[in-house]
Scaffold this active site. Structure first.
Site, PDB file in Angstrom:
ATOM      1  N   GLY A   5       0.806  -1.217   0.000  1.00  0.00           N
ATOM      2  CA  GLY A   5       0.000   0.000   0.000  1.00  0.00           C
ATOM      3  C   GLY A   5       0.837   1.263   0.000  1.00  0.00           C
ATOM      4  CB  THR A   6       3.996   2.231   1.701  1.00  0.00           C
ATOM      5  OG1 THR A   6       3.499   1.960   3.010  1.00  0.00           O
ATOM      6  CG2 THR A   6       4.910   3.446   1.739  1.00  0.00           C
TER       7      THR A   6
ATOM      8  CD  GLN B  54      -6.329  -0.460   7.565  1.00  0.00           C
ATOM      9  OE1 GLN B  54      -7.013  -1.444   7.800  1.00  0.00           O
ATOM     10  NE2 GLN B  54      -5.060  -0.375   7.951  1.00  0.00           N
TER      11      GLN B  54
ATOM     12  N   GLY C 132      -2.104  -6.182  -0.159  1.00  0.00           N
ATOM     13  CA  GLY C 132      -2.487  -7.578   0.043  1.00  0.00           C
ATOM     14  C   GLY C 132      -2.620  -7.995   1.494  1.00  0.00           C
ATOM     15  CG  HIS C 133       0.024  -6.524   4.800  1.00  0.00           C
ATOM     16  ND1 HIS C 133       0.031  -6.133   6.116  1.00  0.00           N
ATOM     17  CD2 HIS C 133       0.408  -5.431   4.089  1.00  0.00           C
ATOM     18  CE1 HIS C 133       0.418  -4.870   6.191  1.00  0.00           C
ATOM     19  NE2 HIS C 133       0.648  -4.419   4.976  1.00  0.00           N
TER      20      HIS C 133
ATOM     21  CB  THR D 216      11.224  -9.775 -11.198  1.00  0.00           C
ATOM     22  OG1 THR D 216      12.247  -9.682 -12.187  1.00  0.00           O
ATOM     23  CG2 THR D 216      10.491 -11.100 -11.337  1.00  0.00           C
TER      24      THR D 216
ATOM     25  CB  CYS E  81       6.516   5.391  14.655  1.00  0.00           C
ATOM     26  SG  CYS E  81       7.484   5.358  16.137  1.00  0.00           S
TER      27      CYS E  81
HETATM   28  N1  PLP Z   1      -2.645   3.276   3.972  1.00  0.00           N
HETATM   29  C1  PLP Z   1      -3.285   2.915   5.072  1.00  0.00           C
HETATM   30  C2  PLP Z   1      -4.613   3.543   5.376  1.00  0.00           C
HETATM   31  C3  PLP Z   1      -2.751   1.964   5.933  1.00  0.00           C
HETATM   32  O1  PLP Z   1      -3.410   1.634   7.039  1.00  0.00           O
HETATM   33  C4  PLP Z   1      -1.491   1.412   5.620  1.00  0.00           C
HETATM   34  C5  PLP Z   1      -0.850   0.442   6.535  1.00  0.00           C
HETATM   35  O2  PLP Z   1      -1.136   0.408   7.714  1.00  0.00           O
HETATM   36  C6  PLP Z   1      -0.858   1.786   4.444  1.00  0.00           C
HETATM   37  C7  PLP Z   1      -1.460   2.726   3.636  1.00  0.00           C
HETATM   38  C8  PLP Z   1       0.447   1.188   4.034  1.00  0.00           C
HETATM   39  O3  PLP Z   1       0.247  -0.133   3.541  1.00  0.00           O
HETATM   40  P1  PLP Z   1       1.423  -1.195   3.470  1.00  0.00           P
HETATM   41  O4  PLP Z   1       1.668  -1.675   4.854  1.00  0.00           O
HETATM   42  O5  PLP Z   1       0.902  -2.282   2.583  1.00  0.00           O
HETATM   43  O6  PLP Z   1       2.613  -0.516   2.887  1.00  0.00           O
END
Ligand code: PLP
Length: 388
Positions: free
Chosen positions: A79-80, A181, A202-203, A241, A323
């Site tokens: 997600g990041t 989320q 995914g996680h 990849t 954090c």
């Molecule tokens: N965005 C939100 C709202 C999240 O809660 C999180 C992770 O806690 C992220 C982005 C980042 O996702 P990832 O852990 O897959 O990088």
């Protein structure tokens, strides 16, 4: 036979789904199947084509289930990265508007030197539509990139995204949604929801860590400047990849999350009733929320202490804002909601897909004991004339 998901300790009750969902066994199976393929999806030989076919199957599933076109589903590491890719890709030539309660992936994801304009939230944690419209309507040389999350990771509060999307369309803004989320917990649809792009992970679905996707609106392949060029994978939008086992696990987890949705609301309500009875404040409790998330503040008791006590009793929960060092910082989400005095005293309880009613009962009992201990401690200190 995949190993069964680890719950950390035999006695642990895992209520930290918003940090990461337990791996779904079906996702673990899909990962093992994918890991058994020797080929690189970019290789032209038979083994490569097999890996490519599996990758494209996963892409088709994710795109179809989230109302996107497979040509515009870009795989990332999570997600990041999906959020940062969107911010970097769409920021040039736009001004960037970011919600006050966004995750750090978005708050800190803009290109170096980019000036952010903050979108304020109301006391319930929802974005102020009046201020959003005011900002969008203000004459500006550049169109806007609006970044808002569909569901908040600390409180579960949902922004009124349909209204946000209408405003963005009216003023020609690109709406980027952080759906990390939300996917698997509420309806998420890229095109029907009026998004220009959506990030998912995914996680947070019960898939593995290490895979995510950025969905881009449009039926034709949409160009996007990559964060790293590498070998030009993902149509030049994300070099490197692809992590095929993780991607296959994410796709399987998404299907399971959408086909067998958890009914968390009754358990959440039971848990929150017990917490309120014990003296807790449910932060964001009046707003539309995810059914699995409770942000509970116990006035006078630091979050760190609550976490340690609950951990000793075998409960895995989080502070609103932990954090990466594991330290508990004051929550910027609660501060933005005007709850500064509670911001260091709130914990997040987030029910996973496989939560059992007994887990919630045991947590409610432990929380009640925690709160009772606080009351005793508080009166002892009060008698001594000190401060809690
Ligand atoms: N965005 C939100 C709202 C999240 O809660 C999180 C992770 O806690 C992220 C982005 C980042 O996702 P990832 O852990 O897959 O990088």
């Amino acid at each position: 036979m995949p190993p069964s998901p680890d719950d950390g300790a035999a006695h642990a009750v895992y209520l930290d789904a918003n940090a990461t969902e337990p791996l779904r066994p079906s996702a673990a199976t899909a990962m093992l199947e994918a890991a058994a393929l020797a080929g690189n999806p970019s290789s032209v030989h038979a083994q490569g084509r097999k890996a490519r076919a599996l990758l494209e199957d996963a892409r088709a599933v994710i795109a179809r289930r989230l109302d996107a076109d497979p040509l515009n589903c870009v795989f990332t590491s999570g997600g990041t990265e999906a959020n940062v890719l969107a911010l970097h890709g769409f920021a040039p030539g736009r001004r960037i508007l970011v919600g006050r309660t966004e995750h750090d992936a978005v708050r800190r994801g803009a290109p170096e030197g980019a000036a952010l304009e903050w979108l304020e939230v109301d006391a319930s944690g929802q974005v102020r539509l009046d201020l959003l419209e005011e900002t969008l309507a203000r004459p500006h040389a550049l169109p806007a990139l609006v970044c808002l999350m569909l569901a908040n990771n600390e409180t579960g509060v949902l922004h009124p995204m349909a209204e946000v999307a209408r405003l963005c369309a009216r003023y020609g803004a690109h709406l980027h949604g952080d759906a990390v989320q939300a996917v698997g917990r509420i309806d998420v649809a890229l095109h029907a929801g009026g998004f220009g792009s959506l990030a998912c992970s995914g996680h947070k679905l019960g898939g593995p860590k290490g895979a995510g996707a950025l969905l881009l609106a449009g039926p034709a392949p949409r160009a996007l400047a990559p964060l790293f060029v590498g070998g030009g994978q993902e149509q030049g939008r994300r070099g490197g990849t692809q992590a095929l086992p993780a991607i296959a696990g994410m796709a399987r987890a998404l299907e399971e999350a959408l086909d067998t949705p958890a009914d968390h609301a009754p358990l959440r309500d039971r848990l929150e009733q017990a917490a309120r009875d014990a003296g807790a404040v449910v932060c964001g409790g009046a707003a539309p929320r995810l059914a699995n998330t409770s942000c509970l503040a116990l006035p006078g008791l630091r979050a760190q202490g609550q976490l340690m006590r609950l951990d000793l009793e075998g409960f895995c929960v989080s502070a609103g804002s932990a954090c990466s060092s594991g330290k508990v910082a004051s929550s910027h989400v609660l501060e933005a909601m005007g709850l500064e005095e509670l911001a260091g005293q709130a914990i997040r309880v987030s029910l996973p897909w496989n939560v059992r009613p007994g887990d919630v009962e045991r947590f409610a009992a432990a929380y009640t004991r925690l709160a009772a201990g606080r009351a005793q401690g508080a009166s002892a200190v009060a008698v001594a004339g000190g401060l809690v």
